[in-house]
Write an enzyme that holds these catalytic residues in place. Structure first.
Site, PDB file in Angstrom:
ATOM      1  N   GLU A  49       0.827  -1.205   0.000  1.00  4.99           N
ATOM      2  CA  GLU A  49       0.000   0.000   0.000  1.00  4.99           C
ATOM      3  C   GLU A  49       0.862   1.256   0.000  1.00  4.99           C
ATOM      4  OE1 GLU A  49      -3.085  -0.160  -0.604  1.00  4.99           O
ATOM      5  OE2 GLU A  49      -3.138  -2.355  -0.434  1.00  4.99           O
TER       6      GLU A  49
ATOM      7  N   HIS B  35       1.628   2.173  -3.595  1.00  4.01           N
ATOM      8  CA  HIS B  35       0.524   2.910  -4.214  1.00  4.01           C
ATOM      9  C   HIS B  35       0.519   4.364  -3.749  1.00  4.01           C
ATOM     10  CE1 HIS B  35      -1.238  -0.512  -6.148  1.00  4.01           C
ATOM     11  NE2 HIS B  35      -1.568  -1.133  -5.022  1.00  4.01           N
TER      12      HIS B  35
END
Length: 660
Positions: A436, A439
């Site tokens: 994550e 991202h």
């Protein structure tokens, strides 16, 4: 707005009782007879004379004070008279023993016996029970027969509900925003109310209005508002109500619907989900006749055939206009096609104000901020958002709805519900944090990507972690730079795992699937490939019987190979960009991952601060770049397109679940 009922009969006319009323009357008569018989039986068996105890009776017999005794062999009752002439009655045990009879004989009592048959009361009870059962069976069979006959005879009747305006439940005031759409619909309502104002100039009322738009944008709500304001009969029916297991039922129901509308002209017919019967005609899978086609043909004939319907306006709603038959869409049938799009910022604010009306809001609630943070949401999504916020306030025991409740509700809708029962190991949690983080870092450093709103490694929805992005504004056109940056951000999780661990996991499955679809659309639909040039072949939609089943490929095998090569080239180029950027900002990636491991959820502002601190300077000192005016397309008539799923929802990367 209430369903219309049958007209009352003229005063003084006698109405025959309904079957339910007749049943209640018969039951009351039967119950009265049973009670009367029971009372008669009770009083007919009441003993006469002075009651005596059995031991007293035996003592009187032995004292020779009893003259006569009548013994009932059925009930055990003994009646007679004493020597002084007094009548008595006593109940003895059955059967009578020889000692008892010997005692009566020794006392010279005149003994007689009776064995009575069934009395009148018993006979009546037996007849009442017999005839009651017979009548009950007869009534049951009669109702079953009537129901079957009525069901068969009424199968071709329309299931439309007729509404009047005595108590309108929905008006145009309940439809927030969409002023242009409401103006189009109001014109039809005004025509029905005062047709002379339009007929003076030779204008005719539109025969059909087709409401087209994504799900949840308020098409059915607009129809309900028309029902509340039209002042004429409004008949509502769903497209699926026309279809039945019997052949010809759909066409019969269409005829019955328009006959009812003609009797109440001027009137409005609303057909929800018309695509269920209005799909393009064609050969079925087995070459046979389709019942849906017969229903559609009858609909076309009723709307504008040899005997067209006058004074009837047909409204319909669908979110699949591309599959409707062209004959249904031509002028003279559906004269107007009104697009009901997703709401923009002012309309979202108005919708939120409508749905929060009557709800207790905390002072910190700013609906304008919430409207800016919900781009791409439909009216139904916003109504659900307000309801989820209210439920969240109830769960925490508050007396009003706070801004935090709205934020939590938005996260719940976009990201999914948190899975409390899912517990990750330390190794899995660390990998999810770096995934994550990849991202989030790329979404922050890229110029054209949407800003990061929130990052979490808590299992949410079907994902083990989510990076949520919110657009800064409503988008109606997507430049190539934005699409390429979107591809890079989706590659961030996969590339981060490669840089940190040197291998891959199943967490990037959704990323790869979404990127492949997006890159293929760039090549096939949007002409963003230099090798293929300005060519488009359309999207690969679901096959519909009679339309796409027998279609051949639109391009040759060589072109298909070129498409695959271009898709692969685009994806590899964006993966290389993602790798280069994450190598440059590797300290920022590590800082974001450690923050996620420590706090599990961080905001987009904190992601930017961590990346800037790791880089030693602000990545965007003047804020993110926006698309320059000079680079906007020059042709206003360019068809708008969308990146994913045809809408502008906030992006969320929820792909770290191996299930995906």
């Amino acid at each position: 707005m209430m369903p219309s009922s049958q007209r009352p009969s003229p005063r003084g006319s006698r109405q025959s009782p309904s079957p339910d009323q007749r049943g209640r009357i018969a039951f009351a008569i039967l119950a009265t007879l049973v009670v009367a018989v029971l009372l008669l039986t009770l009083f007919s068996h009441a003993p006469s004379g002075q009651p005596l105890g059995y031991s007293t009776f035996i003592h009187d017999v032995q004292a020779k004070q009893v003259r006569t005794a009548v013994l009932n062999n059925t009930t055990g009752q003994i009646t007679g008279s004493l020597t002084n002439g007094t009548a008595y009655s006593v109940t003895g045990p059955l059967p009578y023993t020889s000692s008892e009879l010997s005692t009566l004989s020794k006392a010279h009592v005149q003994v007689s016996y009776i064995t009575p048959g069934p009395g009148i009361a018993s006979t009546i009870i037996e007849y009442v029970i017999f005839f009651g059962i017979f009548i009950g069976i007869w009534v049951y069979l009669t109702r079953r027969t009537q129901g079957s006959v009525n069901g068969i005879m009424s199968v071709g009747r329309s299931r439309a509900k007729t509404y009047t305006t005595e108590r309108p439940k929905t008006t145009f005031d309940d439809v927030a925003g969409y002023q242009g759409v409401k103006g189009e619909v109001k014109e039809v309502v005004d025509f029905l109310r005062d047709p002379s104002r339009f007929s003076q100039l030779g204008a005719r009322i539109p025969k059909g209005i087709l409401l087209v738009g994504p799900p949840g944008t308020g098409k059915t709500l607009l129809a309900r508002a028309v029902a509340g304001e039209a002042g004429v009969p409004f008949m509502s029916v769903s497209g699926s109500d026309f279809m039945e297991m019997f052949v010809g039922v759909g066409a019969a129901r269409v005829r019955d619907l328009f006959q009812t509308a003609r009797r109440q002209s001027p009137s409005i017919i609303f057909i929800d989900e018309i695509d269920s019967i209005g799909r393009k005609r064609g050969t079925g899978l087995g070459g046979g006749h389709d019942e849906r086609e017969q229903t559609l043909n009858q609909m076309l004939s009723e709307m504008d055939g040899f005997d067209p319907a006058e004074g009837i306006v047909v409204m319909a709603a669908t979110n699949r206009p591309d599959i409707l038959d062209p004959a249904l869409l031509r002028p003279g049938r559906f004269d107007r096609q009104i697009v009901v799009p997703l709401p923009d910022l002012p309309e979202r604010l108005a919708i939120l104000q409508v749905h929060t009306r009557g709800k207790r809001l905390a002072p910190d609630v700013d609906l304008e901020v919430m409207a800016k943070g919900t781009p791409g949401m439909s009216g139904a999504d916003l109504a659900n958002l307000v309801n989820e916020a209210a439920l969240n306030a109830v769960r925490r025991g508050a007396t009003d709805i706070a801004m935090a409740d709205f934020d939590s509700a938005r996260d719940r809708i976009i990201m999914g519900q948190r899975r409390e029962a899912t517990i990750l190991s330390d190794e899995e949690k660390e990998r999810v944090a770096f995934h994550e983080g990849g991202h989030a870092v790329l979404a922050y450093v890229l110029d054209y990507s949407d800003p990061v709103h929130k990052v979490t490694i808590l299992p949410t929805g079907m994902a083990l972690g989510v990076t949520q992005q919110l657009p800064e504004r409503d988008r109606h056109l997507y430049p190539r730079e934005y699409i390429e940056d979107t591809l890079v951000v989706r590659m961030g999780g996969r590339v981060a795992e490669l840089l940190v661990y040197g291998d891959l996991s199943t967490g990037a499955a959704n990323d790869l699937q979404g990127n492949t679809e997006l890159a293929r659309r760039m090549v096939r639909e949007w002409g963003m490939s230099e090798r293929l040039g300005p060519m488009a072949w359309g999207s690969q939609n679901v096959v519909f019987l009679g339309e796409d089943l027998l279609h051949s490929a639109e391009y040759s095998d060589r072109t298909a190979r070129l498409v695959d090569e271009e898709v692969e080239r685009i994806l590899r180029e964006q993966e290389e960009r993602a790798t280069e950027l994450l190598r440059q900002h590797l300290p920022g990636l590590i800082a974001v991952a450690h923050a996620l491991l420590e706090r599990e959820t961080i905001s987009g502002e904190e992601v930017g601060r961590l990346v800037d601190e790791a880089a030693g300077h602000p990545i965007h000192p003047d804020g993110k770049r926006v698309l320059p005016i000079a680079k906007l397309p020059e042709y206003a008539e360019l068809e708008q397109f969308t990146v994913t799923n045809g809408n502008n929802h906030a992006a969320s990367h929820d792909d770290t679940d191996p299930v995906s």
